[in-house]
Design a protein around this motif. Sequence first.
Motif, mmCIF file in Angstrom:
data_model
loop_
_atom_site.group_PDB
_atom_site.id
_atom_site.type_symbol
_atom_site.label_atom_id
_atom_site.label_comp_id
_atom_site.label_asym_id
_atom_site.label_seq_id
_atom_site.Cartn_x
_atom_site.Cartn_y
_atom_site.Cartn_z
ATOM 1 N N THR A 127 12.045 88.051 46.456
ATOM 2 C CA THR A 127 11.216 86.942 46.231
ATOM 3 C C THR A 127 11.333 86.116 47.698
ATOM 4 O OG1 THR A 127 12.211 86.275 44.047
ATOM 5 C CG2 THR A 127 11.013 84.529 45.227
ATOM 6 N N GLY A 128 10.158 85.647 47.974
ATOM 7 C CA GLY A 128 9.980 84.754 49.396
ATOM 8 C C GLY A 128 9.330 85.437 50.232
ATOM 9 N N THR A 177 6.706 88.312 52.841
ATOM 10 C CA THR A 177 4.646 87.719 52.850
ATOM 11 C C THR A 177 4.843 89.302 52.287
ATOM 12 O OG1 THR A 177 5.590 88.639 54.877
ATOM 13 C CG2 THR A 177 5.679 85.900 54.779
ATOM 14 N N SER A 179 19.914 81.393 46.387
ATOM 15 C CA SER A 179 18.448 81.517 47.047
ATOM 16 C C SER A 179 17.569 81.043 46.378
ATOM 17 C CB SER A 179 18.877 83.192 47.318
ATOM 18 O OG SER A 179 18.974 83.671 45.939
ATOM 19 N N ARG A 180 16.275 81.557 47.114
ATOM 20 C CA ARG A 180 15.367 81.038 46.482
ATOM 21 C C ARG A 180 15.084 82.542 45.098
ATOM 22 N NH1 ARG A 180 9.310 82.494 45.747
ATOM 23 N NH2 ARG A 180 8.026 80.036 45.704
ATOM 24 N N ARG A 181 15.795 83.507 44.377
ATOM 25 C CA ARG A 181 14.765 84.441 43.322
ATOM 26 C C ARG A 181 15.932 83.979 42.747
ATOM 27 N NH1 ARG A 181 17.600 88.816 42.284
ATOM 28 N NH2 ARG A 181 18.689 89.322 44.380
ATOM 29 N N ASP A 221 22.256 81.331 52.182
ATOM 30 C CA ASP A 221 20.175 81.252 52.329
ATOM 31 C C ASP A 221 20.536 79.633 52.170
ATOM 32 O OD1 ASP A 221 18.105 80.073 51.690
ATOM 33 O OD2 ASP A 221 17.553 81.258 49.993
ATOM 34 N N THR A 250 17.854 77.445 50.682
ATOM 35 C CA THR A 250 17.201 76.965 49.913
ATOM 36 C C THR A 250 19.162 75.847 49.513
ATOM 37 O OG1 THR A 250 16.309 79.265 49.617
ATOM 38 C CG2 THR A 250 17.688 78.063 47.439
#
Length: 347
Positions: free
Chosen positions: A105-106, A108, A180-182, A211, A214
Amino acid sequence: MSRSLVFAYPGDLSLKTGGYGYDRKVIEGLKQIGWEVELLGLGDGFPAPSDTTLDRAGESLSALPEGSLVVMDGLAFGVLEGFALKEAERLRMVALVHHPLALETGLTEEEQRRFRESERKALSAARHVIVTSPMTARELVANYDVGASHITVALPGTEKASTVPPQNSVPNILSVGTLSRRKGHDVLLSALKQVEDLHWKATIVGSKTLDPATSNALADQVDRLELGQRVELAGEVEEPRTYFAKADIFALASRYEGYGMVFAEALSHGLPIVACHAGAVPEVVPEEAGFLVPVDDVDAFSAALRRLLSDPEERSAKAEGARRAGAILPDWAETAKIISNALDKIS
């Protein structure tokens, strides 16, 4: 017959994450059935290491004797395509893919493209690929040009647990996953805010150091939502199983999972689950054990939590479904045996 291999890994093998936990259990299991396992650390920063770390990792691997059987964690293997292509004939390389790097996730679009290209090249040089779920196997066949016959699925093992329900007067919601974002803890916190009229407390277990951005954002979110008296960000703990044993509900809003070992752990403890229809999660969590909602849908996540919190009979039924599902999960000895059998066939 003596059997030996080199297990190459990035970062710190002792970290309390699902991926590293899988690696440790597999190494232990292979040793127990007669394998000699040499550990080879590849350095920090993967899957985006410095050029120096990347070069040193390649040099360490290239220094191994010809014909060495090398099992490498995919977090590193996927970006060591130059080394893999160069040494494809000299070393017997096996990739252990928890989930493709491009699906983190996250990223580009450019980062996704670069990871997908490097991992596809690296996998083309592997003699065999071990994955942790059927979904990841399908992904590699469909998008990474890996033949199905070159893949072994070795589901994570699960230690059997007591499923005696805890005696909590206030339902205890547990979430376990690196901050973490995921892992979608931001979704969970927003959903908890929507059910603050009900009785509950929540604990989020997971490393805060991998992370930091986050992690800090989640701490700020807890403060902003005024949930500090009801939500604990416990960080990394020595024994997460003690938290499972004291929980009433397991909730994790992951945006993607290559398997989701914590969901299997929740099943083994008979916990009803609220999660997202993401990655391999639907293959782990059956409908009878909980609720799966769309990714990033705070309203749906909170609605599922509300059903479990406000309806004890529903919660009990889902807990029984979780117990049944958990009872048939493989153990780590089975996982190690599957991998051992695959390694025995590599020439």
